[in-house]
Write a protein that holds these residues in place. Structure first.
Motif, short mmCIF file in Angstrom:
data_model
loop_
_atom_site.label_atom_id
_atom_site.label_comp_id
_atom_site.label_asym_id
_atom_site.label_seq_id
_atom_site.Cartn_x
_atom_site.Cartn_y
_atom_site.Cartn_z
N VAL A 172 0.75 -1.25 -0.05
CA VAL A 172 -0.13 -0.01 0.13
C VAL A 172 0.93 1.26 -0.10
N VAL A 173 0.69 2.13 -0.80
CA VAL A 173 1.32 3.48 -0.77
C VAL A 173 0.19 4.63 -0.32
N ARG A 174 0.53 5.08 0.81
CA ARG A 174 -0.47 6.15 1.60
C ARG A 174 0.23 7.35 1.24
N THR A 175 -0.61 8.36 0.78
CA THR A 175 -0.35 9.79 0.48
C THR A 175 -1.17 10.61 1.57
N ALA A 176 -1.15 11.87 1.77
CA ALA A 176 -2.11 12.59 2.47
C ALA A 176 -3.60 12.17 2.44
N ASN A 177 -3.86 12.36 1.02
CA ASN A 177 -5.46 11.90 1.12
C ASN A 177 -5.85 10.74 0.12
N ARG A 178 -4.86 9.78 -0.09
CA ARG A 178 -4.94 9.07 -1.14
C ARG A 178 -4.37 7.46 -0.64
N CYS A 179 -4.83 6.48 -1.24
CA CYS A 179 -4.22 5.34 -0.98
C CYS A 179 -4.24 4.34 -2.12
N LEU A 180 -2.99 3.86 -2.48
CA LEU A 180 -3.03 2.95 -3.47
C LEU A 180 -2.80 1.39 -3.21
N LEU A 181 -3.44 0.60 -3.56
CA LEU A 181 -3.24 -0.86 -3.37
C LEU A 181 -2.50 -1.37 -4.46
N LEU A 182 -1.19 -2.24 -4.39
CA LEU A 182 -0.49 -2.80 -5.46
C LEU A 182 -0.78 -4.06 -5.30
N ASP A 183 -1.43 -4.80 -6.15
CA ASP A 183 -1.48 -6.28 -6.40
C ASP A 183 -2.23 -6.48 -5.08
N PRO A 184 -3.61 -6.20 -5.21
CA PRO A 184 -4.30 -6.16 -3.94
C PRO A 184 -4.79 -7.80 -3.55
N GLY A 185 -4.49 -8.75 -4.42
CA GLY A 185 -4.75 -9.97 -4.07
C GLY A 185 -6.10 -10.61 -4.47
N GLY A 186 -6.08 -12.04 -3.99
CA GLY A 186 -7.23 -12.91 -4.71
C GLY A 186 -8.35 -12.54 -3.73
N ALA A 187 -9.44 -13.23 -3.95
CA ALA A 187 -10.84 -12.78 -3.70
C ALA A 187 -10.95 -13.54 -2.23
N GLU A 188 -10.08 -14.37 -1.71
CA GLU A 188 -10.16 -15.20 -0.47
C GLU A 188 -9.44 -14.25 0.50
N LEU A 189 -8.51 -13.21 -0.19
CA LEU A 189 -7.97 -12.40 0.72
C LEU A 189 -8.68 -11.02 1.00
N PHE A 190 -9.75 -10.84 0.38
CA PHE A 190 -10.38 -9.50 0.48
C PHE A 190 -10.47 -8.92 1.92
N ALA A 191 -11.33 -9.85 2.55
CA ALA A 191 -11.70 -9.33 4.06
C ALA A 191 -10.36 -8.82 4.93
N PRO A 192 -9.55 -9.81 4.98
CA PRO A 192 -8.31 -9.63 5.80
C PRO A 192 -7.67 -8.50 5.26
N MET A 193 -7.48 -8.36 3.99
CA MET A 193 -6.83 -7.05 3.45
C MET A 193 -7.49 -5.87 3.54
N MET A 194 -8.90 -5.81 3.38
CA MET A 194 -9.67 -4.66 3.52
C MET A 194 -9.63 -4.14 5.21
N ALA A 195 -9.55 -5.20 6.25
CA ALA A 195 -9.45 -4.79 7.44
C ALA A 195 -8.13 -4.26 7.89
N ALA A 196 -7.07 -4.70 7.00
CA ALA A 196 -5.58 -4.31 7.40
C ALA A 196 -5.36 -2.94 6.94
N VAL A 197 -6.02 -2.72 5.84
CA VAL A 197 -5.71 -1.36 5.23
C VAL A 197 -6.50 -0.39 6.02
N LEU A 198 -7.57 -0.72 6.63
CA LEU A 198 -8.30 0.34 7.43
C LEU A 198 -7.63 0.77 8.81
N HIS A 199 -6.74 0.22 8.86
CA HIS A 199 -5.55 0.64 9.85
C HIS A 199 -4.84 1.88 9.60
N HIS A 200 -4.90 2.19 8.15
CA HIS A 200 -4.30 3.20 7.59
C HIS A 200 -4.78 4.28 6.84
#
Lengths: 242, 202
Positions: free
Chosen positions: A33-61
């Protein structure tokens, strides 16, 4: 999901991986994840199986409405089969992905997310004041393949190049290059199809100032291990299945 | 995929399969009507009462084919809706899981909007599916009505055939074929209705 901040400056780079909850028969992946002041880029965000843990992890940032950009290095399911879910979760996002894969990637469903096709010669992604370079890496391994370079953070995200299959407790950085080589030899020999494509890519990335080489599988390389990896890869014969 | 979703996919897919058999049979009735018309023409006065029946059989077959064609288009819409509902339900479940896993995260609350939106989309799809199923059941009832009418015609045909002298056997064969076809249509459509009816009020 293990979270490691790998760059902290005017913006941040965060690596997510080693998900303990992932099914055993699904390959482990690193997301960035590249996090700037107002934006967030997810690089190779992963498979469908990974969506929930990935989203939950990103919500910390970042909040959901600041997840504005996704990048897919290529079309593989472990890279981007979660697209249909991001598509329903994000209301104002763009997917930067190889132009030649657009018709294919849309099978995952991409209706609300804007598909920004990357031409064969690459391009840039601008996030607030940060400009990331999209580096062509065709045939490594996919026929339409890109990596992302951040000249400020000196990080090169390399998709499957530099990958290795690791156990769930493996460290996130290579700590003993010589020992790590055997974990990535077959990976590169079998998945990478073209010696010529490999040589062109190495020539291209040797011109970049890289502190961290960040693959989508296995461990990241930092400092001198970046050069060690490029030298090792340069000498390796790939495309061994024919 | 849950068992309920699997059954829903199977139910919708089975409509197309059952109806393609109905289509074949309806075309057979149309052929039988043409055959009956030729026999009735040859029989002349002996089959006078049979002649208007052949037109009626033909009309009935045409209408059945038209109805089934429309239902098939509708079944395709229903199939797409089933896929849509499946995707929306999967998204809602994943979003809820993400929200749960994000408990304690700085931006956890920002997940609430996607969760709410996904739930509404899923519920919209479910309501739309029930509405479409009710409509489809209505169209299937119309086909059943045609099948029942065909059986009445088949009974009348038998009576008329009995007065057709040497043409009795040929015309009786026509009546039998219409009756058999009507039975098949009735049974196939009834299977479609049973498969779908559980979703009307589920």
């Amino acid at each position: 999901m293990k979270t490691t901040k790998i760059y902290e400056g005017s913006h941040q780079w965060i690596m997510f991986g080693r998900d303990e909850g992932k099914p055993n028969n699904v390959i482990d992946t690193n997301q960035y994840v590249v996090r700037t002041a107002n934006r967030c880029l997810l690089l190779d965000p992963g498979g469908a199986e990974l969506f929930a843990p990935m989203m939950a992890a990103v919500l910390h940032h970042a909040p959901v409405d600041q997840i504005t950009d996704l990048f897919a290095s290529h079309q593989d399911p472990d890279v981007i089969s979660s697209l249909g879910l991001w598509d329903q979760a994000l209301t104002n996002a763009k997917l930067h992905a190889p132009a030649i894969w657009e018709g294919f990637l849309r099978h995952y469903s991409c209706e609300s997310i804007e598909y920004v096709p990357i031409p064969d010669n690459g391009g840039t992604i601008k996030l607030d004041s940060v400009e990331l370079q999209i580096i062509p890496a065709h045939y490594l391994h996919s026929s339409g393949n890109f990596h992302v370079y951040d000249p400020q953070a000196k990080i090169l995200m390399t998709g499957d190049v530099g990958g290795a299959i690791e156990g769930p407790d493996a460290p996130v950085f290579v700590d003993n290059f010589a020992a790590h080589v055997e974990k990535m030899r077959y990976w590169h020999q079998r998945w990478m199809p073209s010696n010529q494509a490999k040589r062109v890519w190495i020539e291209r990335v040797r011109n970049l100032d890289i502190d961290i080489l960040a693959p989508q599988h296995g461990r990241m390389f930092k400092g001198d291990d970046v050069k060690r990896f490029l030298d090792w890869f340069d000498a390796l014969q790939v495309g061994i299945a024919v | 995929m849950t068992n309920q979703t699997k059954s829903q996919f199977i139910a919708v897919a089975s409509i197309t399969s059952e109806l393609s058999a109905v289509m074949v049979v309806a075309k057979e009735i149309s052929l039988a009507a043409a055959n009956a018309k030729a026999i009735a023409f040859r029989a002349g006065d002996k089959a006078k009462g049979f002649q208007p029946i052949t037109d009626f059989i033909n009309e009935l077959a045409k209408e059945t084919i038209e109805l089934v064609t429309n239902i098939n288009i509708y079944a395709l819409v229903l199939y797409r809706l089933t896929v849509d509902e499946f995707q929306k339900t999967a998204a809602y479940n994943k979003f809820e899981l993400a929200a749960k896993m994000a408990e304690g995260a700085v931006y956890a609350k920002s997940m609430q909007e996607p969760v709410d939106h996904a739930r509404l989309s899923m519920q919209d799809c479910q309501r739309q599916f029930k509405r479409d199923v009710s409509q489809l059941l209505g169209q299937l009832e119309a086909v059943m009505h045609h099948a029942r009418a065909a059986r009445v015609i088949a009974a009348n045909s038998r009576i008329e055939a009995s007065q057709a002298g040497e043409y009795l056997q040929s015309l009786q064969a026509v009546a039998e074929s219409v009756d058999k076809a009507a039975h098949t249509i009735h049974d196939n459509v009834q299977r479609c209705r049973i498969a779908l009816s559980i979703y009307r009020n589920s």
